[in-house]
Each structure stands twice: as structure tokens, then as C-alpha cells.
Design a protein around this motif. Structure first.
Motif, PDB file in Angstrom:
ATOM      1  N   GLN A  94       0.711  -1.085  -0.011  1.00  0.00           N
ATOM      2  CA  GLN A  94       0.046  -0.045  -0.109  1.00  0.00           C
ATOM      3  C   GLN A  94       0.974   1.161   0.199  1.00  0.00           C
ATOM      4  OE1 GLN A  94      -2.834  -0.361   3.363  1.00  0.00           O
ATOM      5  NE2 GLN A  94      -4.118  -1.135   1.992  1.00  0.00           N
ATOM      6  N   ASN A  95       0.269   1.979  -0.771  1.00  0.00           N
ATOM      7  CA  ASN A  95       1.295   3.450  -0.857  1.00  0.00           C
ATOM      8  C   ASN A  95       2.597   3.385  -1.228  1.00  0.00           C
ATOM      9  OD1 ASN A  95      -1.272   4.879  -0.246  1.00  0.00           O
ATOM     10  ND2 ASN A  95      -0.878   4.377   1.981  1.00  0.00           N
ATOM     11  N   PRO A  96       3.020   2.698  -2.041  1.00  0.00           N
ATOM     12  CA  PRO A  96       4.514   2.704  -2.540  1.00  0.00           C
ATOM     13  C   PRO A  96       4.795   3.724  -3.397  1.00  0.00           C
ATOM     14  CG  PRO A  96       3.117   1.388  -4.031  1.00  0.00           C
ATOM     15  CD  PRO A  96       2.099   1.889  -2.878  1.00  0.00           C
ATOM     16  N   PRO A  97       5.848   3.816  -3.394  1.00  0.00           N
ATOM     17  CA  PRO A  97       6.491   5.102  -4.248  1.00  0.00           C
ATOM     18  C   PRO A  97       6.031   4.972  -5.725  1.00  0.00           C
ATOM     19  CG  PRO A  97       8.310   4.547  -2.908  1.00  0.00           C
ATOM     20  CD  PRO A  97       7.354   3.411  -2.588  1.00  0.00           C
ATOM     21  N   GLU A 149       4.884   3.262 -14.003  1.00  0.00           N
ATOM     22  CA  GLU A 149       4.446   3.887 -15.150  1.00  0.00           C
ATOM     23  C   GLU A 149       5.636   3.826 -16.090  1.00  0.00           C
ATOM     24  OE1 GLU A 149       2.909   7.946 -17.544  1.00  0.00           O
ATOM     25  OE2 GLU A 149       3.093   7.915 -15.161  1.00  0.00           O
ATOM     26  N   THR A 150       5.423   2.765 -16.933  1.00  0.00           N
ATOM     27  CA  THR A 150       6.341   2.451 -17.800  1.00  0.00           C
ATOM     28  C   THR A 150       6.041   3.324 -19.429  1.00  0.00           C
ATOM     29  OG1 THR A 150       6.595   0.183 -17.088  1.00  0.00           O
ATOM     30  CG2 THR A 150       7.308   0.395 -19.308  1.00  0.00           C
ATOM     31  N   VAL A 151       7.341   3.780 -19.606  1.00  0.00           N
ATOM     32  CA  VAL A 151       7.428   4.427 -21.055  1.00  0.00           C
ATOM     33  C   VAL A 151       8.631   3.887 -21.731  1.00  0.00           C
ATOM     34  CG1 VAL A 151       7.469   6.792 -22.188  1.00  0.00           C
ATOM     35  CG2 VAL A 151       6.356   6.578 -20.172  1.00  0.00           C
ATOM     36  N   ILE A 152       8.189   3.230 -22.993  1.00  0.00           N
ATOM     37  CA  ILE A 152       8.962   2.671 -23.770  1.00  0.00           C
ATOM     38  C   ILE A 152       8.879   3.506 -25.158  1.00  0.00           C
ATOM     39  CG2 ILE A 152      10.095   0.488 -24.955  1.00  0.00           C
ATOM     40  CD1 ILE A 152      10.212   0.454 -22.076  1.00  0.00           C
ATOM     41  N   ALA A 184       8.748  10.378 -27.161  1.00  0.00           N
ATOM     42  CA  ALA A 184       9.451  10.276 -25.888  1.00  0.00           C
ATOM     43  C   ALA A 184       9.336  11.654 -25.057  1.00  0.00           C
ATOM     44  CB  ALA A 184      10.682   9.369 -25.765  1.00  0.00           C
ATOM     45  N   LEU A 185       9.845  12.611 -25.790  1.00  0.00           N
ATOM     46  CA  LEU A 185      10.191  13.815 -25.420  1.00  0.00           C
ATOM     47  C   LEU A 185       8.524  14.659 -24.872  1.00  0.00           C
ATOM     48  CD1 LEU A 185      12.712  15.208 -27.667  1.00  0.00           C
ATOM     49  CD2 LEU A 185      12.981  14.027 -25.404  1.00  0.00           C
ATOM     50  N   LEU A 186       7.632  14.066 -25.615  1.00  0.00           N
ATOM     51  CA  LEU A 186       6.250  14.498 -25.356  1.00  0.00           C
ATOM     52  C   LEU A 186       5.750  13.931 -24.047  1.00  0.00           C
ATOM     53  CD1 LEU A 186       4.722  14.998 -28.862  1.00  0.00           C
ATOM     54  CD2 LEU A 186       5.433  16.948 -27.251  1.00  0.00           C
ATOM     55  N   ARG A 187       5.889  12.571 -23.838  1.00  0.00           N
ATOM     56  CA  ARG A 187       5.496  11.790 -22.840  1.00  0.00           C
ATOM     57  C   ARG A 187       6.403  11.761 -21.401  1.00  0.00           C
ATOM     58  NH1 ARG A 187       4.627   5.748 -24.842  1.00  0.00           N
ATOM     59  NH2 ARG A 187       3.742   5.499 -22.613  1.00  0.00           N
ATOM     60  N   LEU A 188       7.564  12.035 -21.629  1.00  0.00           N
ATOM     61  CA  LEU A 188       8.428  12.198 -20.213  1.00  0.00           C
ATOM     62  C   LEU A 188       8.017  13.454 -19.330  1.00  0.00           C
ATOM     63  CD1 LEU A 188      11.643  11.173 -21.858  1.00  0.00           C
ATOM     64  CD2 LEU A 188      10.486   9.861 -20.075  1.00  0.00           C
ATOM     65  N   PRO A 189       7.626  14.410 -19.662  1.00  0.00           N
ATOM     66  CA  PRO A 189       7.337  15.665 -18.493  1.00  0.00           C
ATOM     67  C   PRO A 189       6.260  15.321 -17.561  1.00  0.00           C
ATOM     68  CG  PRO A 189       8.026  16.644 -20.802  1.00  0.00           C
ATOM     69  CD  PRO A 189       7.633  15.062 -21.006  1.00  0.00           C
ATOM     70  N   GLY A 190       5.148  14.620 -18.273  1.00  0.00           N
ATOM     71  CA  GLY A 190       4.155  14.404 -17.552  1.00  0.00           C
ATOM     72  C   GLY A 190       4.180  13.254 -16.611  1.00  0.00           C
ATOM     73  N   VAL A 221       7.212  12.139 -15.550  1.00  0.00           N
ATOM     74  CA  VAL A 221       8.113  12.679 -14.391  1.00  0.00           C
ATOM     75  C   VAL A 221       7.307  13.403 -13.171  1.00  0.00           C
ATOM     76  CG1 VAL A 221      10.105  14.046 -13.684  1.00  0.00           C
ATOM     77  CG2 VAL A 221      10.266  12.763 -15.898  1.00  0.00           C
ATOM     78  N   LEU A 222       6.643  14.214 -13.847  1.00  0.00           N
ATOM     79  CA  LEU A 222       5.654  14.934 -12.765  1.00  0.00           C
ATOM     80  C   LEU A 222       4.677  14.005 -12.071  1.00  0.00           C
ATOM     81  CD1 LEU A 222       4.517  17.773 -12.198  1.00  0.00           C
ATOM     82  CD2 LEU A 222       2.892  17.814 -13.774  1.00  0.00           C
ATOM     83  N   ARG A 223       4.311  12.978 -12.449  1.00  0.00           N
ATOM     84  CA  ARG A 223       3.375  11.978 -11.597  1.00  0.00           C
ATOM     85  C   ARG A 223       4.264  10.901 -10.733  1.00  0.00           C
ATOM     86  NH1 ARG A 223       0.974  12.053 -16.846  1.00  0.00           N
ATOM     87  NH2 ARG A 223       1.951  10.338 -17.542  1.00  0.00           N
TER      88      ARG A 223
END
Length: 337
Positions: free
Chosen positions: A6-9, A36-39, A45-51, A53-55
Motif C-alpha cells: 500500500q502507498n508505495p513510491p 508507469e512504463t514508457v518505452i 518520448a519527449l512529449l510523454r516524459l514531462p507528464g 516525471v511529474l506523476r
């Protein structure tokens, strides 16, 4: 799969490619954290990474790349933690064979700034740990060495060994051919015409380019599913890793678990894997390579058993899992102070 506590990083798991050794890290981390896996690569990639990282609480990037550098800079800006796993190309600069991200001045500039800013760099071998610090020009205080881990139940001996030499190397062009030392292997095969050699992984599109230089006693198999590699490892008495440079070679470790007697060059993580259970030669010592292969072919099967025992005890999945979780837990707990 083990339920996530529960409540892991929250972990952003990022890579531009998804090879089995990367997938294994994803499986390990998914047991303990919300992933959250991003391949991806390129603009996607550059469009997906900011969000992403924020989450997240921490960004975990496989290989030091332009994308990993971008992720580290974003993480710093947003108050998140960042980890880069170093696998080989990201701690290499070899102009002779055109290998290594550090050959590119602009990519080297980015990594020279990103590596010290990352909270941890995790090298798969101490050699890469030293090289990353040297190339980035700093003390490397944030770099640790955590080797990849291997499954002795998946990779295991079976049946009688054959007097043959096996090499597994993904290779689609001439620089990969030389990076993997296959030119040296072909020369060794010519010196041992009575010994069958097998090379798995040379792409079908590249086979015609090497056909003229391939010795008659070398069999080339372009592709073998990973699940079927075990039977090839089980057949071969000797596994040869004659590379120009390497991180910690997965195929070498898998072959050793299958009881192959290892022969390799004294570069990168190859000595770390082989230890005292096989034969090591200098990359440019062609006569030494031939002699080592002859010795390995004549050696007692006990040496192959010793090779298996070494990987099964020193390079375990459990050890990698514990080490990765220790690093991530420490970083995420410091985030909450």
C-alpha cells in the motif's frame, strides 16, 4: 505476481528499447512499486516524459542517453529523484570501432552535465562505473555497481556436451561485427578447422556481407527465440566472448549457467563474469585466443560446472532485486523528509 504494498513510491520506468534484461528490471520493480512504463524514442518520448516525471516520485532510466539526460534535468526541476542504469554504450568512447555515445560531442555535453545531477547511476559492472566517472569528468560519488541477475532454473545444463564453440551476438552491421569480436572468432575458426563453431544472432540482411570471409567450419544462425537459446547453450562445450568491449554480457552469463566453459577477452565486465572458471585473453592476442579455445575444449567438464556455480551464486536475480529496492527506498525516503 506479488501484490504491490500500500502507498508505495511511484516509479517512472523509461527506456528507448525493451530487451529481456530491461523487462526483468520492470518485473522486479513492479513487485514493490507503482510503475508507469514508457518505452519510446523521438518526439513521442519527449512529449510523454514531462507528464510521467511529474506523476512519479522517481524516474528510473535504462541506459544513459539523451532521453535519460532530459529526464534527469526534468526530475531536478520538479524535485523528483532520478536513477540511470549504465549498460555499456553509455560509458564507452571507442573511435576505432565507432562505438559509444561519448563519441558524439553534443551527446557527451549533455551526459557530462546529467551524470553528476542524477541521484544514482547504477552500472552493471565496476568497469563501467569507472569509465562513466572518467568520461563525465567527476568523482563518480553517485555511481554504484549492481550486476544484472540470471535465473539458474531457466538456464541449466542438459545432455552431453559437444566439442564445439558457440557465440551469441546480435549483429546487423560491420561495427557490431567488430565490437563483438566476430572477426577474431572467424580467424580462430580458421586456425581450428576441425572444430565446429556456431554464431547465433547475425541478422539475415548482414549475412551476405560476411559470407566471403566466413570459414567453412562456422555455422551462422540468424535468429533463435530466447526460449530456444538454452538448447544451444546446452550443446556447446565452450562459449566464446571475444569482444572489443562489453558491459556485463548476458549471453556469456546464460551460457555459463548452462555449463559452457567460457573463453573471453579481458575487457569490460567479461573478467567479472568468468572469474577463475574459464580462460581470459587480451583482445589483440589472436594466438592466445586460439590456445585458450584449445584448452577449453580439452578441459574437464568440472570447469563448466564451476562456471555455472559462479553465476548461480554471484549474479542472482534476488541480489539485484534487493540492491535495486535498497537504492530506490533510500532515495524515496529522503524525498519525504
Amino acid at each position: 505476481m506479488t501484490p504491490v504494498p500500500q502507498n508505495p513510491p511511484r516509479i517512472l520506468f523509461f527506456s528507448t528499447i525493451f530487451q529481456p534484461f530491461i523487462e526483468e528490471d520492470e518485473v522486479i520493480l513492479s513487485k514493490h512499486y507503482h510503475l508507469e512504463t514508457v518505452i519510446a524514442r523521438g518526439a513521442g518520448a519527449l512529449l510523454r516524459l514531462p507528464g510521467a516525471v511529474l506523476r512519479s516520485d522517481l524516474a528510473y532510466c535504462w541506459f544513459g542517453s539523451v532521453y535519460a539526460a532530459f529526464t534527469v534535468f526534468l526530475a531536478k526541476l520538479l524535485g523528483k529523484k532520478s536513477v540511470i542504469v549504465l549498460g555499456g554504450v553509455d560509458a564507452s568512447k571507442y573511435a576505432e570501432i565507432g562505438y559509444g555515445i561519448w563519441l558524439s560531442p553534443w551527446k557527451a555535453f549533455l551526459l557530462r552535465h546529467a551524470f553528476p545531477k542524477a541521484d544514482r547511476l547504477l552500472a552493471v559492472d565496476p568497469f563501467l562505473q569507472q569509465e562513466a566517472a572518467r568520461l563525465a569528468g567527476y568523482d563518480g560519488a553517485n555511481i554504484l555497481s549492481i550486476p544484472t541477475g540470471y535465473d539458474p532454473e531457466m538456464w541449466h545444463p542438459g545432455g552431453e556436451k559437444e566439442e564445439m564453440v558457440l557465440t551469441v551476438a546480435s549483429c546487423e552491421n560491420m561495427w557490431r561485427f567488430k565490437k563483438k569480436g566476430l572477426d577474431k572468432l572467424f580467424d580462430a575458426a580458421r586456425a581450428l578447422p576441425h572444430i565446429p563453431f556456431c554464431v547465433i544472432g547475425i541478422h539475415s540482411s548482414f549475412v551476405p556481407e560476411i559470407e566471403a570471409v566466413k570459414p567453412a567450419n562456422v555455422t551462422v544462425i540468424s535468429y533463435v527465440p530466447r526460449s530456444e537459446l538454452v538448447r544451444h547453450y546446452q550443446r556447446a562445450k565452450v562459449y566464446c566472448q571475444p569482444s572489443y568491449t562489453e558491459g556485463l554480457p548476458n549471453s556469456l552469463c546464460e551460457a555459463m549457467l548452462c555449463g559452457c566453459i567460457p573463453v573471453g577477452t579481458r575487457v569490460g565486465g567479461i573478467p567479472s563474469a568468468i572469474g577463475e572458471t574459464g580462460y581470459l585473453v587480451d583482445y589483440r592476442d589472436q594466438a592466445g585466443l586460439v590456445a585458450a579455445l584449445q584448452q577449453a575444449l580439452a578441459a574437464s567438464p568440472d570447469l563448466g560446472r564451476n562456471a555455472r556455480d559462479r553465476i548461480a551464486s554471484e549474479f542472482t536475480r534476488a541480489r539485484r532485486e534487493q540492491s535495486l529496492c535498497r537504492v530506490i527506498d533510500q532515495l524515496c525516503s529522503s524525498n519525504n523528509r
